[in-house]
Design an enzyme around this catalytic site. Sequence first.
Site, mmCIF file in Angstrom:
data_model
loop_
_atom_site.group_PDB
_atom_site.id
_atom_site.type_symbol
_atom_site.label_atom_id
_atom_site.label_comp_id
_atom_site.label_asym_id
_atom_site.label_seq_id
_atom_site.Cartn_x
_atom_site.Cartn_y
_atom_site.Cartn_z
ATOM 1 N N CYS A 222 84.503 -39.146 -18.580
ATOM 2 C CA CYS A 222 83.672 -38.835 -19.737
ATOM 3 C C CYS A 222 82.577 -37.833 -19.369
ATOM 4 O O CYS A 222 82.359 -37.527 -18.196
ATOM 5 C CB CYS A 222 83.026 -40.103 -20.294
ATOM 6 S SG CYS A 222 84.213 -41.272 -20.995
ATOM 7 N N HIS B 5 79.013 -39.457 -24.215
ATOM 8 C CA HIS B 5 78.266 -40.653 -24.604
ATOM 9 C C HIS B 5 77.019 -40.811 -23.733
ATOM 10 O O HIS B 5 76.846 -40.143 -22.697
ATOM 11 C CB HIS B 5 79.139 -41.904 -24.497
ATOM 12 C CG HIS B 5 79.590 -42.239 -23.116
ATOM 13 N ND1 HIS B 5 78.820 -42.974 -22.224
ATOM 14 C CD2 HIS B 5 80.741 -41.963 -22.448
ATOM 15 C CE1 HIS B 5 79.469 -43.129 -21.089
ATOM 16 N NE2 HIS B 5 80.659 -42.515 -21.200
#
Length: 498
Positions: free
Chosen positions: A444, A426
């Site tokens: 992430c 992201h």
Amino acid sequence: MSTKIQGAVAALSALALLTACTPSSDDPDATRNGANKTAEAAADPVFRVGAITSEAAESASESTPSSQPSDATSSAEPSESVDAATAMPGAGDFGEVTESGDDIDLEAGQRIGISVENADLSDISVTEEAHPRIAHDPGTFFDASGTALEADDDAQAGSSTPSSTESGTADDGSKDAETDTKDTAEAVAAPDESAAWISTYGLVADSEYTVKVTATTANGDEVDLDATITVGDSDGAPMSVRTTLADDQTVGVAAPIMLNFGSTVSKDFRDDVERRLSVKVTDEDGKEREVEGSWGWLYDDPQSRLHFRPKEFWPAHSKVSVDVPLKDVPTGENSVGQNDLTLDFEIGRKQVVKADAKSHRMTVTRDGKTVMDFPASLGAPKSPSYNGTHVVMSKAADYTMTSEQWDYETDVQWAVRIHNNGEFIHAAPWSAGVQGSQNVSHGCINLTTERAKEYYDSAIFGDPVEVTGSQVSLSTNDSDISDWVYSWDEWKKLSALD
């Protein structure tokens, strides 16, 4: 295989012998003539087709064929054991004498038993009329003494999971007859001296089966038997099956076929379910592609989950057709499949993401060509990313990320979920300054907003994301898609079929 079957076959042989030796009158000539006539009649093969109880069939499957030479010092032959004497069923377990054209009524879940006297079985096929392409039930063959016989692997024509089959169309648009024949399960050849056969799988409710048997006499004559088995309705509770993919959906090369059941499929019935499933792969022109793959039963969650994955990633630019004919198929002692299901989807380009926690970079290759090479930031030492093959599961242009463990709630853009443990690719503009040099995320893969958007636009469900360089690895637990965490040998062990 079980000695339970020995009694059934032996009883049939004994009955035949007794009939041949019984005099018909007190006149010696009449006795001699009667015996001759009886012997002549006994020379014709006598077939029996009927139901074998689940208990007897299960017991049979737990034993193995005897391959050891006889031992002169043994005190008793296997057929004379206490277990054999107390467990033998009667000859009636193979049903009444059956002739060609007979229609036999059996119940759902029962196994088929076929026996022959005065001949040896040559081959057997049992075809489910509504689903003729389902691979033939290999069953188990027995000799006249009731000993299970080892089948020749090359002869087991339909014993494996349904395979891909090509179909053709004639000039007038109708199904090509020759091609249609290929879609029918082939017969299974019997080992030498086969006198009986018991199916491996149970019968499906509200179905009709065609039984074809060929037997060979001592003179070398072949005798055929054609009969029909009709199975009535079942009162089992219906269990649904559904899939997460959609018809005409285009997915990545790591996308598994995922079947989710409405309840738990009993382990005793999973082989019956799995053997009926087929997966066919073709190229863009409809030419069949050979793809090695296997179904795997994952842990219940709490419903049963059955996935199919190829050994390697799917070949790019392919079409996949899945057939799941499970309506009325036993899924437990008191449950049956509620519905049939078919699925046709496409495999798109081969896009593979590789993210390295040591080099702090994320590269994207598409059909072998590098199309992106970005600096990135992966999981910090206290919250590392996980090594292993992840799979793109979903994506959202705007997403709120929350974590009870790390006590945060953050709005992000261009979020691509790659695992349900909280790992995403992201946009993280707050870490742009260290992307390419440090790992600071909560697991992430962080990119700049512009780069995250470029990747987001290219990602589809099923794309593989391979993470390396971390100190922890993915587990097969607590995951919707953990298929690629298993080695191929580990994955094959999840199948209910041998």
